[in-house]
Enzyme design. Structure first.
Site, short mmCIF file in Angstrom:
data_model
loop_
_atom_site.label_atom_id
_atom_site.label_comp_id
_atom_site.label_asym_id
_atom_site.label_seq_id
_atom_site.Cartn_x
_atom_site.Cartn_y
_atom_site.Cartn_z
N ASN A 1 4.83 6.47 -13.85
CA ASN A 1 5.36 7.65 -14.19
C ASN A 1 6.74 7.63 -14.49
OD1 ASN A 1 3.09 8.97 -13.18
ND2 ASN A 1 3.60 9.01 -11.12
N HIS B 1 7.66 1.45 -10.87
CA HIS B 1 6.50 0.87 -10.20
C HIS B 1 5.07 1.21 -10.92
CE1 HIS B 1 7.86 4.78 -8.76
NE2 HIS B 1 6.24 5.26 -8.77
N MET B 2 4.24 0.52 -10.74
CA MET B 2 2.95 0.77 -11.19
C MET B 2 2.07 1.00 -10.07
SD MET B 2 0.46 -2.45 -13.06
CE MET B 2 1.28 -2.57 -14.57
N HIS B 3 0.96 2.17 -10.07
CA HIS B 3 0.28 2.57 -9.36
C HIS B 3 -1.21 1.81 -9.50
CE1 HIS B 3 2.48 6.08 -7.60
NE2 HIS B 3 3.05 5.99 -8.62
N ARG C 1 0.88 -1.26 0.03
CA ARG C 1 -0.02 -0.01 -0.07
C ARG C 1 1.10 1.39 0.04
NH1 ARG C 1 -5.13 -1.81 0.50
NH2 ARG C 1 -5.53 -3.56 1.63
N ASP C 2 0.45 2.17 -0.89
CA ASP C 2 1.10 3.54 -0.78
C ASP C 2 1.16 4.20 0.47
OD1 ASP C 2 1.93 5.50 -3.40
OD2 ASP C 2 1.75 6.46 -1.56
N ILE C 3 2.15 4.72 1.16
CA ILE C 3 2.44 5.44 2.19
C ILE C 3 1.54 6.64 2.10
CG2 ILE C 3 4.34 6.93 2.04
CD1 ILE C 3 5.56 5.98 4.61
N GLU D 1 8.86 10.15 -8.52
CA GLU D 1 9.72 10.39 -7.26
C GLU D 1 10.50 9.29 -7.08
OE1 GLU D 1 6.36 11.22 -4.47
OE2 GLU D 1 5.75 13.06 -5.64
N VAL D 2 10.28 8.16 -6.87
CA VAL D 2 10.92 6.83 -6.71
C VAL D 2 11.58 6.37 -7.89
CG1 VAL D 2 11.21 4.93 -5.25
CG2 VAL D 2 9.86 6.81 -4.43
#
Ligand code: 5GP
Length: 116
Positions: A88, A101-103, A30-32, A96-97
């Site tokens: 992104n 990654h896939m959201h 889970r995204d923070i 940002e990171v």
């Protein structure tokens, strides 16, 4: 060797996170800072900094991101209403990171693709 980010620590469980899925190729957590009722980040265990760094050998791993997204969308109860998958790339993409990654976002109507 690509430089590690905080996501490598999450994969190795060196820092706490809410991991929903992990196998030999990918990890999902889970995204923070969730931007929707469901906001999960799905990443390859291998460090690939950006989409620009993807190689042909990564195709199986990257395909796994989608099968895990499909499973987690069902598990989260958002599959039928729908959801959005986002990757992104670099500064204009809002990355940002620097570990691709896939959201997986859902749980409410998400509106138009581009905001702001
Ligand atoms: P990006 O903007 O690079 O596409 O997305 C990076 C995402 O990672 C952001 O949504 C951010 O909230 C999330 N994130 C950054 N650091 C951490 C962390 O330490 N733990 C978790 N669970 N998510 C993080």
């Amino acid at each position: 060797m690509a430089e590690e980010t905080i996501f490598s620590k999450i994969i190795r469980k060196e820092i706490p996170s809410d991991i929903l899925y992990q196998d030999e190729l990918v990890t999902a957590f889970r995204d923070i800072s969730p931007r929707a009722p469901t906001h999960v980040v799905i990443i390859p265990n291998k460090v690939i900094p950006t989409v620009n760094d993807i190689e042909e050998d990564d195709e199986v791993t990257l395909g796994r991101l989608f099968t895990v997204a499909r499973k987690l969308a069902k598990q989260e109860g958002i599959a039928e209403d729908g959801y959005r998958l986002i990757m992104n790339c670099n500064s204009h993409g809002g990355q940002e990171v620097y570990h691709i990654h896939m959201h997986l976002l859902g749980g409410k109507p998400l509106g138009p693709l581009l905001m702001g």
